[in-house]
Design a protein around this motif. Structure first.
Motif, mmCIF file in Angstrom:
data_model
loop_
_atom_site.group_PDB
_atom_site.id
_atom_site.type_symbol
_atom_site.label_atom_id
_atom_site.label_comp_id
_atom_site.label_asym_id
_atom_site.label_seq_id
_atom_site.Cartn_x
_atom_site.Cartn_y
_atom_site.Cartn_z
ATOM 1 N N ARG A 24 6.406 8.314 -5.128
ATOM 2 C CA ARG A 24 5.040 7.757 -5.093
ATOM 3 C C ARG A 24 4.927 6.665 -4.038
ATOM 4 N N GLU A 28 2.473 6.807 -0.803
ATOM 5 C CA GLU A 28 1.471 5.769 -0.534
ATOM 6 C C GLU A 28 1.675 5.136 0.842
ATOM 7 N N GLU A 31 0.334 7.580 3.335
ATOM 8 C CA GLU A 31 -1.144 7.559 3.347
ATOM 9 C C GLU A 31 -1.650 6.378 4.175
ATOM 10 N N ARG A 32 -1.080 5.200 3.919
ATOM 11 C CA ARG A 32 -1.500 4.000 4.671
ATOM 12 C C ARG A 32 -1.203 4.166 6.161
#
Length: 103
Positions: A24, A28, A31-32
């Protein structure tokens, strides 16, 4: 050849939870990073142009960089999906084992 002792279900669940948390975090971060890369398209291309590249060359380099980051993020997405399935399977197995013991 010596075999290792079997892993306890609680230990396997803890390892799966750790793997899921790590996946996870990686997802994340990816994604950033992709959002930031997309937002910085023009400055990225201009910084490459300052190294002597033409606009077309700089844009192609940006596009390759973006494609590579998307490919890596796709791998992270698959790893996250696998970690979620593994954790869910172990939870279901432990619940089933507990129900059998209670019966």
């Amino acid at each position: 050849m010596a075999t290792s002792p079997p892993i306890l279900p609680s230990e396997a669940l803890r390892l799966a939870a750790d793997r899921l948390a790590s996946a996870r975090r990686s997802f994340e971060r990816g994604e950033r990073g992709l959002r930031q890369l997309r937002r910085s398209r023009i400055p990225f291309i201009n910084s490459l142009r300052n190294t002597g590249l033409t606009y077309v060359q700089a844009r192609a380099k940006y596009d390759r960089c973006l494609d590579e980051q998307q490919r890596l993020h796709q791998q992270t997405t698959h790893a996250l999906s696998y970690a979620e399935r593994l954790y869910g399977t172990l939870c279901a197995q432990i619940n089933l084992d507990e129900q059998k013991k209670a019966a």
